[in-house]
Design an enzyme around this catalytic site. Structure first.
Site, PDB file in Angstrom:
ATOM      1  CG  HIS A 110     -43.161  -7.232   1.410  1.00 42.38           C
ATOM      2  ND1 HIS A 110     -44.365  -6.895   2.773  1.00 42.38           N
ATOM      3  CD2 HIS A 110     -44.343  -7.473   0.626  1.00 42.38           C
ATOM      4  CE1 HIS A 110     -45.609  -7.008   2.290  1.00 42.38           C
ATOM      5  NE2 HIS A 110     -45.513  -7.525   1.196  1.00 42.38           N
ATOM      6  CG  ASP A 139     -49.635  -7.417   3.098  1.00 43.66           C
ATOM      7  OD1 ASP A 139     -48.957  -7.918   2.096  1.00 43.66           O
ATOM      8  OD2 ASP A 139     -50.501  -6.361   2.940  1.00 43.66           O
ATOM      9  CD  GLU A 173     -45.114  -3.871  -0.671  1.00 41.15           C
ATOM     10  OE1 GLU A 173     -46.198  -3.859  -1.204  1.00 41.15           O
ATOM     11  OE2 GLU A 173     -45.753  -4.275   0.336  1.00 41.15           O
ATOM     12  CD  GLU A 174     -47.663  -3.381   3.462  1.00 45.03           C
ATOM     13  OE1 GLU A 174     -48.079  -2.912   2.961  1.00 45.03           O
ATOM     14  OE2 GLU A 174     -47.896  -4.881   3.272  1.00 45.03           O
ATOM     15  CD  GLU A 198     -47.710  -7.561  -2.215  1.00 40.23           C
ATOM     16  OE1 GLU A 198     -48.976  -8.342  -0.899  1.00 40.23           O
ATOM     17  OE2 GLU A 198     -46.971  -7.199  -2.075  1.00 40.23           O
ATOM     18  CG  HIS A 381     -53.116  -2.970   5.087  1.00 40.33           C
ATOM     19  ND1 HIS A 381     -52.021  -1.686   4.514  1.00 40.33           N
ATOM     20  CD2 HIS A 381     -52.147  -4.094   4.722  1.00 40.33           C
ATOM     21  CE1 HIS A 381     -51.549  -2.664   3.622  1.00 40.33           C
ATOM     22  NE2 HIS A 381     -50.783  -3.735   3.902  1.00 40.33           N
TER      23      HIS A 381
END
Length: 415
Positions: A110, A139, A173-174, A198, A381
């Protein structure tokens, strides 16, 4: 590879499956190709990390896709732009390559991140001797680049012993892939195996299980009133929301099983108005699907009993990723990957985490799936996100070799 990196990789030995296969012989030509790809890998990674592409950033997503699509086409792939299935999201990219063998491989990565516009200006891509940094560097833009480079290595080698390779680069995706669910289902119906890019967890891990994820929205409707002249006429939605959050605070906030964490709160419009509306979002992660219903029943029961007279409470739930459960098909793929890695003199661990991904959808559809195949990273994140540069080459070798083996001998579908 730096000495510290080798020591960290070796530390994963205790986490490896005790029954893993014997080391596979190293493919020296493929290893050299993976080493030689490093400079281009880093250059492309910098190029796409330095574009803001948080979920919902349509312009940013298009810019990243505009860099990737020509590169995929140059590798002989047919590239299709597939509109998102929900409003306010960039298109998805689907790149396809046909071969002459048996295995139908689906890779998923992604391009969206969790970071808003302007993040790149504050902390653009940078590297030091050990790590790369930047929004989405691990990510999952590192995985996007690795997938493209693996296809490049296959093409340079002239490898065609696969029926098809499909590379989905999705854009939401998130948020649980709201713009891609039907597309993923269609692609899984045509696949023998799903490889997910991932990031690997430190020190050097595959992901063989994941929690499922959803977000519950709790919305309170009260009554506005002047906070000084007639506060008694109001029904404070913010206060009722606090009551609801307290009543619902019965599930663990961390741990290996069910967790529920308050992530967003909104209430009020002016300092002198009793809030009429208030909303909270609670992110729930589970190992067992049934736990989603357990949480929902609790939240709805409390919503039916507001403590603030005349206030109403509504509970809604976003579409969820199911859990990726521990299963024999994934473990067999992990065995295969560990044997390839052992041929490099390295040890590949296996584990799981609370981060959801598309691999759960694959397993749910009966397609064997292996996750965490991207470069190793951490600090996801957050402003501390990083990618371990020492894993770029071995992880690229691993993915490419795994695709070669699965193209020639695809796994059976899950029972």
């Amino acid at each position: 590879m730096r000495i510290a990196g080798i020591a960290a990789l070796a530390a994963a030995a205790a986490l490896a499956s005790p029954g893993q296969a014997a080391p596979a012989k190293r493919d020296d030509a493929l290893w050299r190709a993976a080493v030689n790809a490093r400079a281009d890998q880093i250059a492309l990674l910098q190029q796409i990390v330095d574009i803001d592409s948080g979920t919902g950033d349509v312009d940013g997503g298009r810019k990243v896709a505009a860099i990737l699509a020509p590169r995929l086409q140059a590798l002989g792939m047919t590239v299709e732009t597939v509109p998102a299935e929900a409003p306010g999201l960039p298109d998805n990219l689907v790149a396809r390559l046909q071969g002459k063998g048996r295995g139908r491989i689906l890779m998923i990565a992604h391009l969206d991140t969790v970071f808003g516009p302007g993040t790149v200006a504050k902390r653009p891509f940078r590297i030091d001797q050990a790590r790369a940094y930047g929004p989405g560097v691990a990510d999952e833009k590192g995985g996007v680049v690795q997938g493209l480079q693996a296809i490049r290595l296959l093409r340079e080698r002239g490898f065609t012993d696969f029926k098809s390779i499909t590379f989905l680069i999705e854009s939401s995706e998130e948020r649980g892939s709201p713009g891609t669910r039907a597309l993923i289902a269609r692609l899984l119906a045509e696949a023998d195996v799903e490889l997910n890019l991932e990031p690997g967890d430190p020190p050097d891990m595959l992901t063989v299980w994941r929690k499922g994820s959803t977000t519950f929205h709790i919305a309170v409707k009260g009554r506005a009133a002047h906070a000084g002249v007639a506060p008694q006429d109001g029904r404070n939605a913010a206060v009722e929301l606090i009551h609801q959050i307290e009543a619902n605070d019965v599930f663990p906030k961390s741990g290996p099983g069910l967790t529920a964490n308050l992530t967003v709160m909104r209430a009020g419009t002016r300092h002198n108005i009793i809030p009429e509306d208030a909303e909270a979002q609670i992110n729930v992660r589970v190992r067992e699907k049934a736990d989603f219903e357990k949480v929902e029943q609790t939240y709805r029961a409390n919503a039916a009993k507001p403590r603030t007279p005349d206030a109403t409470v509504a509970v809604t739930r976003e579409s969820a990723y199911p859990p990726l459960p521990s299963n024999a098909a994934t473990e067999a793929l992990a065995d295969q990957a560990q044997a390839i890695y052992a041929g490099l003199g390295l040890t590949l661990g296996r584990g799981g985490n609370g981060g959801a991904s598309e691999s759960a959808l694959a397993a749910d559809a009966g397609v064997p799936a292996l996750d965490g195949l991207g470069p190793v990273g951490g600090g996801f994140h957050s402003d501390a996100e990083y990618l371990e540069l020492g894993t770029l080459t071995p992880r690229l070798y691993l993915l490419t070799k795994l695709m070669m083996e699965l193209g020639a001998n695809p796994p059976p579908r899950m029972k």
